[in-house]
Design an enzyme around this catalytic site. Structure first.
Site, PDB file in Angstrom:
ATOM      1  N   SER A 157       0.725  -1.333   0.121  1.00 55.73           N
ATOM      2  CA  SER A 157       0.111  -0.002   0.086  1.00 55.73           C
ATOM      3  C   SER A 157       0.750   1.371   0.030  1.00 55.73           C
ATOM      4  O   SER A 157       1.659   1.467  -0.918  1.00 55.73           O
ATOM      5  CB  SER A 157      -0.895   0.016   1.051  1.00 55.73           C
ATOM      6  OG  SER A 157      -2.144   0.924   1.194  1.00 55.73           O
ATOM      7  N   ASP A 160      -9.995  -5.127  -4.054  1.00 55.84           N
ATOM      8  CA  ASP A 160      -9.364  -4.105  -3.542  1.00 55.84           C
ATOM      9  C   ASP A 160     -10.203  -2.740  -3.465  1.00 55.84           C
ATOM     10  O   ASP A 160     -10.635  -2.193  -4.444  1.00 55.84           O
ATOM     11  CB  ASP A 160      -7.877  -3.552  -3.700  1.00 55.84           C
ATOM     12  CG  ASP A 160      -7.172  -2.876  -2.876  1.00 55.84           C
ATOM     13  OD1 ASP A 160      -7.881  -2.077  -1.962  1.00 55.84           O
ATOM     14  OD2 ASP A 160      -5.917  -2.969  -2.752  1.00 55.84           O
ATOM     15  N   HIS A 180      -7.834  -5.541   0.175  1.00 60.22           N
ATOM     16  CA  HIS A 180      -6.602  -4.698   0.359  1.00 60.22           C
ATOM     17  C   HIS A 180      -5.943  -5.477   1.398  1.00 60.22           C
ATOM     18  O   HIS A 180      -5.767  -5.024   2.350  1.00 60.22           O
ATOM     19  CB  HIS A 180      -7.146  -3.189   0.913  1.00 60.22           C
ATOM     20  CG  HIS A 180      -5.936  -2.215   0.647  1.00 60.22           C
ATOM     21  ND1 HIS A 180      -5.403  -1.961  -0.309  1.00 60.22           N
ATOM     22  CD2 HIS A 180      -5.394  -1.640   1.845  1.00 60.22           C
ATOM     23  CE1 HIS A 180      -4.213  -1.066  -0.015  1.00 60.22           C
ATOM     24  NE2 HIS A 180      -4.100  -0.781   1.262  1.00 60.22           N
TER      25      HIS A 180
END
Length: 236
Positions: A119, A175, A208
């Site tokens: 991320s 995600d 995610h």
């Protein structure tokens, strides 16, 4: 704004390579140490030192200004490039470059250093890998996107050290934080910029996060870009 010292999993044998892996927003380096510990239990990457840096606690706009560990501020979860925190991004890039320099100063050659993360940490790693003047062994980004993509060329040095360095990107199709399309578009942008070795991996039913299949693919990437030195010499 100072970061806590990174968590480190030292090499078990002679230290010949380093993986620097940066966490995402609100996390810490400890959140990813289990990866290195798993590889240790399986007898893999014994020559590799793993470094898990800790982001400083900073105010995050989308978190109503409350402070949390972050490599740069995020003012929206959309794709508005104008709202990206360029000062924070470049400040964190300097920190990442310092981590690379520490490994170089310890005697590790730059081509045996891999930089990556998840991320925000992945986004910073890709940005740093693109713009550093050190030739890295590899760069990886999980569930991330290309920072400052509208002006990234202005950050790339004329002598582009990592134009031919392998880049590994991975993204879950489900995600809902960093949309899959952002990862896909980022991979295409890297190719348009002129990177010669960009791998983009897609994972169905993954949000995610990371899953075992993705980590297995990352493991294969490490085997490719930082093979044990004894296996390199055996082929000579």
């Amino acid at each position: 704004m100072a970061s806590r010292a990174p968590y480190v999993v030292p090499a078990l044998k002679k230290h010949t390579a380093t993986v620097i892996m940066a966490h995402g927003l609100g996390d810490s380096g400890a959140g990813w140490m289990a990866l290195a510990q798993n590889w240790r239990r399986r007898g893999m990457f014994d020559e590799v030192k793993f470094v898990f840096p800790n982001a400083p606690s900073i105010p995050i706009t989308v978190n109503m200004g409350m402070s949390m560990p972050g490599w740069y501020d995020i003012s929206s979860l959309g794709s508005d490039l104008r709202s990206q925190d360029e000062p924070g991004i470049t400040r964190s890039r300097e920190y990442f470059n310092n981590l690379i320099k520490e490994e170089l100063d310890s005697g590790i050659v730059s081509s045996r250093i891999v930089l990556g993360g998840f991320s925000q940490g992945g986004a910073m790693s890709v940005f740093t890998g693109l713009t550093t003047d050190k030739k890295l062994g590899g760069v990886f980004g999980l569930s991330c996107y290309l920072l400052l993509s509208d002006r990234i060329k202005s950050f790339i040095p004329e002598q582009w050290a990592n134009q031919n360095t392998p880049f590994f990107l991975a993204h879950g199709e489900d995600d809902d934080i960093v949309k899959y399309q952002y990862g896909q578009q980022s991979a295409e942008k890297l190719k348009e910029l002129g990177l010669s070795d960009v791998e983009f991996n897609t994972y169905s039913n993954l949000g995610h996060s990371a899953d075992p299949t993705e980590i297995n693919d990352l493991e294969k990437f490490f085997v490719k870009v930082i093979p044990p030195e004894n296996s390199q010499s055996a082929g000579l």
